[in-house]
Design a protein around this motif. Structure first.
Motif, PDB file in Angstrom:
ATOM      1  N   LYS A 188      21.205 -96.232  45.757  1.00 52.17           N
ATOM      2  CA  LYS A 188      21.489 -96.432  47.179  1.00 52.17           C
ATOM      3  C   LYS A 188      21.227 -95.167  48.004  1.00 52.17           C
ATOM      4  N   LEU A 189      20.969 -94.051  47.342  1.00 47.09           N
ATOM      5  CA  LEU A 189      20.760 -92.807  48.072  1.00 47.09           C
ATOM      6  C   LEU A 189      19.435 -92.840  48.826  1.00 47.09           C
ATOM      7  N   GLU A 190      19.388 -92.069  49.908  1.00 45.42           N
ATOM      8  CA  GLU A 190      18.230 -92.124  50.805  1.00 45.42           C
ATOM      9  C   GLU A 190      16.951 -91.608  50.147  1.00 45.42           C
ATOM     10  N   TYR A 191      17.079 -90.609  49.283  1.00 46.58           N
ATOM     11  CA  TYR A 191      15.857 -90.047  48.719  1.00 46.58           C
ATOM     12  C   TYR A 191      15.173 -91.036  47.768  1.00 46.58           C
ATOM     13  N   ILE A 192      15.934 -91.969  47.176  1.00 47.64           N
ATOM     14  CA  ILE A 192      15.326 -93.014  46.345  1.00 47.64           C
ATOM     15  C   ILE A 192      14.496 -93.951  47.218  1.00 47.64           C
ATOM     16  N   ASP A 193      15.039 -94.294  48.392  1.00 47.69           N
ATOM     17  CA  ASP A 193      14.264 -95.122  49.331  1.00 47.69           C
ATOM     18  C   ASP A 193      13.000 -94.407  49.782  1.00 47.69           C
ATOM     19  N   ALA A 194      13.101 -93.104  49.991  1.00 46.87           N
ATOM     20  CA  ALA A 194      11.933 -92.337  50.426  1.00 46.87           C
ATOM     21  C   ALA A 194      10.865 -92.305  49.334  1.00 46.87           C
ATOM     22  N   ILE A 195      11.287 -92.122  48.112  1.00 41.30           N
ATOM     23  CA  ILE A 195      10.332 -92.094  46.992  1.00 41.30           C
ATOM     24  C   ILE A 195       9.662 -93.452  46.829  1.00 41.30           C
ATOM     25  N   ARG A 196      10.451 -94.506  46.970  1.00 42.48           N
ATOM     26  CA  ARG A 196       9.882 -95.860  46.865  1.00 42.48           C
ATOM     27  C   ARG A 196       8.886 -96.122  47.997  1.00 42.48           C
ATOM     28  N   ALA A 197       9.198 -95.635  49.198  1.00 38.27           N
ATOM     29  CA  ALA A 197       8.298 -95.822  50.334  1.00 38.27           C
ATOM     30  C   ALA A 197       6.984 -95.071  50.153  1.00 38.27           C
ATOM     31  N   MET A 198       7.017 -94.004  49.369  1.00 38.17           N
ATOM     32  CA  MET A 198       5.801 -93.232  49.108  1.00 38.17           C
ATOM     33  C   MET A 198       4.922 -93.882  48.047  1.00 38.17           C
ATOM     34  N   GLY A 199       5.392 -95.010  47.491  1.00 39.92           N
ATOM     35  CA  GLY A 199       4.566 -95.749  46.543  1.00 39.92           C
ATOM     36  C   GLY A 199       4.848 -95.476  45.086  1.00 39.92           C
ATOM     37  N   ALA A 200       5.977 -94.817  44.773  1.00 37.66           N
ATOM     38  CA  ALA A 200       6.308 -94.541  43.378  1.00 37.66           C
ATOM     39  C   ALA A 200       6.628 -95.841  42.639  1.00 37.66           C
ATOM     40  N   SER A 201       6.204 -95.925  41.387  1.00 36.15           N
ATOM     41  CA  SER A 201       6.455 -97.120  40.585  1.00 36.15           C
ATOM     42  C   SER A 201       7.918 -97.178  40.160  1.00 36.15           C
ATOM     43  N   ASP A 202       8.365 -98.372  39.747  1.00 41.20           N
ATOM     44  CA  ASP A 202       9.749 -98.532  39.304  1.00 41.20           C
ATOM     45  C   ASP A 202      10.060 -97.652  38.090  1.00 41.20           C
ATOM     46  N   SER A 203       9.138 -97.587  37.143  1.00 39.93           N
ATOM     47  CA  SER A 203       9.370 -96.787  35.943  1.00 39.93           C
ATOM     48  C   SER A 203       9.510 -95.305  36.295  1.00 39.93           C
ATOM     49  N   ARG A 204       8.715 -94.825  37.249  1.00 37.15           N
ATOM     50  CA  ARG A 204       8.821 -93.421  37.669  1.00 37.15           C
ATOM     51  C   ARG A 204      10.161 -93.169  38.354  1.00 37.15           C
ATOM     52  N   ILE A 205      10.579 -94.077  39.204  1.00 34.73           N
ATOM     53  CA  ILE A 205      11.865 -93.916  39.890  1.00 34.73           C
ATOM     54  C   ILE A 205      13.015 -93.933  38.881  1.00 34.73           C
ATOM     55  N   ILE A 206      12.948 -94.860  37.918  1.00 35.24           N
ATOM     56  CA  ILE A 206      14.041 -95.011  36.956  1.00 35.24           C
ATOM     57  C   ILE A 206      14.161 -93.795  36.048  1.00 35.24           C
ATOM     58  N   PHE A 207      13.049 -93.390  35.437  1.00 35.33           N
ATOM     59  CA  PHE A 207      13.115 -92.376  34.390  1.00 35.33           C
ATOM     60  C   PHE A 207      12.974 -90.942  34.903  1.00 35.33           C
ATOM     61  N   LYS A 208      12.436 -90.753  36.098  1.00 38.40           N
ATOM     62  CA  LYS A 208      12.278 -89.397  36.607  1.00 38.40           C
ATOM     63  C   LYS A 208      13.298 -89.032  37.677  1.00 38.40           C
ATOM     64  N   HIS A 209      13.837 -90.031  38.370  1.00 39.59           N
ATOM     65  CA  HIS A 209      14.720 -89.710  39.492  1.00 39.59           C
ATOM     66  C   HIS A 209      16.146 -90.256  39.320  1.00 39.59           C
ATOM     67  N   ILE A 210      16.293 -91.385  38.660  1.00 36.46           N
ATOM     68  CA  ILE A 210      17.638 -91.942  38.479  1.00 36.46           C
ATOM     69  C   ILE A 210      18.283 -91.425  37.192  1.00 36.46           C
ATOM     70  N   LEU A 211      17.580 -91.567  36.079  1.00 32.00           N
ATOM     71  CA  LEU A 211      18.157 -91.179  34.790  1.00 32.00           C
ATOM     72  C   LEU A 211      18.617 -89.722  34.732  1.00 32.00           C
ATOM     73  N   PRO A 212      17.832 -88.742  35.215  1.00 33.79           N
ATOM     74  CA  PRO A 212      18.313 -87.350  35.182  1.00 33.79           C
ATOM     75  C   PRO A 212      19.582 -87.126  35.996  1.00 33.79           C
ATOM     76  N   ASN A 213      19.844 -87.979  36.995  1.00 32.88           N
ATOM     77  CA  ASN A 213      21.021 -87.805  37.846  1.00 32.88           C
ATOM     78  C   ASN A 213      22.267 -88.516  37.310  1.00 32.88           C
ATOM     79  N   ILE A 214      22.128 -89.275  36.241  1.00 29.94           N
ATOM     80  CA  ILE A 214      23.300 -89.956  35.671  1.00 29.94           C
ATOM     81  C   ILE A 214      23.548 -89.510  34.233  1.00 29.94           C
ATOM     82  N   VAL A 215      22.949 -88.380  33.850  1.00 34.68           N
ATOM     83  CA  VAL A 215      23.049 -87.943  32.454  1.00 34.68           C
ATOM     84  C   VAL A 215      24.439 -87.402  32.119  1.00 34.68           C
ATOM     85  N   SER A 216      25.178 -86.899  33.110  1.00 30.45           N
ATOM     86  CA  SER A 216      26.490 -86.295  32.845  1.00 30.45           C
ATOM     87  C   SER A 216      27.477 -87.277  32.213  1.00 30.45           C
TER      88      SER A 216
END
Length: 299
Positions: A188-216
């Motif tokens: 739900k964060l804004e930078y995820i929407d921005a990355i998606r708007a730039m044309g990033a694929s779902d796999s890139r968003i999931i494994f490069k931007h979401i997963l590193p932020n929920i590792v704790s």
């Protein structure tokens, strides 16, 4: 490329590295202030070292049978005594740490891998995929862990490998729910929407931007679950459904010594103490990691 462009390109990675270094320093400072967590980390480290160097440290062959020395108490030759077949208990405990820690770590890694994948897919895509995967988790959570593990081992057969699979199976819904909740917050964060708007694929968003932020929370849960995995594996071996004799597994040692608990209580005392100490160590370390990785913690 002009000089300003070169400077800008070089500055971005440097800023990222400095911010990561600062976050790691803050993490270590928080962890170092928690004496209980340091004690837990020390216990865990000691047992991993004992397991690694068991062939060097063990004073005797853990499988060597000497009936003439059976049920002996602690002595200079056998520091923790011998069992009903005259085998050295200290040596069996050291070699048993290899089996118990291997089962605990591998089952946690296997269960976490499947659970993370299920949770992040359910949280990111939602809708019917989320409902289907979470209903599967609800079914798994409906069974107590030890009963589910018993059922799986009963089908697959009693062995160390099957114990790892059974214990990992129960870890899946726990990790899936934790990862799903974290994914719902991050996506739900804004930078995820921005990355998606730039044309990033779902796999890139999931494994490069979401997963590193929920590792704790994943790291914390994995550390705590290793303790539960060791207890469950020991319980299965105690019931005869896990590691089979003559392999020196802690639960198997407890099971073999229960017939002599009055005559030679040391046979069950020392394996029980080892399981207790290891589980406490992982729990203390896991609690410390949770506090150190919590961004809301000010202590």
């Amino acid at each position: 490329m002009s000089q300003p462009e070169l400077q800008t390109t070089a500055t971005v990675p440097a800023n990222k590295l400095s911010s990561r270094a600062a976050s790691w320093r803050a993490f270590y400072r928080k962890l170092a202030k928690n004496k209980a967590a340091l004690a837990g980390a020390f216990i865990v480290l000691i047992f991993f070292l004992l397991a690694l160097f068991a062939p060097i440290i063990a004073p005797h062959d853990p499988l060597h049978i000497d009936i003439s020395k059976k049920l002996e108490g602690p002595s200079a030759e056998h520091w923790l005594g011998t069992d009903d077949k005259g085998r050295d208990i200290l040596s069996r405990l050291l070699y048993g740490s290899r089996i118990s820690l291997t089962v605990g770590v591998l089952s946690t890694v296997l269960g976490a891998a499947v659970g993370i994948l299920m949770g992040i897919i359910a949280g990111y895509y939602g809708r019917w995929i989320d409902s289907l995967l979470m209903r599967i988790c609800d079914v798994l959570l409906a069974f107590p862990g030890i009963l589910l593990a018993l059922a799986i081992v009963s089908v697959l057969g009693a062995s160390t490998t099957n114990v790892i699979i059974a214990v990992a199976f129960f870890a899946i819904p726990t990790f899936a729910r934790i990862v799903r909740g974290s994914t719902l917050s991050v996506k739900k964060l804004e930078y995820i929407d921005a990355i998606r708007a730039m044309g990033a694929s779902d796999s890139r968003i999931i494994f490069k931007h979401i997963l590193p932020n929920i590792v704790s929370p994943i790291i914390v849960q994995a550390t705590l679950y290793i303790a539960s995995a060791i207890i469950t594996a020991s319980a299965l071996s105690f019931l005869g459904m896990g590691t089979q004799p003559p392999d020196p597994e802690w639960g198997t040692m407890l099971s073999q010594g229960r017939s002599y608990i009055r005559q030679a209580p040391h046979i069950t005392l020392f394996p029980g103490l080892v399981i207790l100490i290891v589980v406490i160590g992982f729990n203390l370390f896991g609690d410390g990691l949770r506090d150190a990785l919590d961004p809301k913690s000010k202590k």
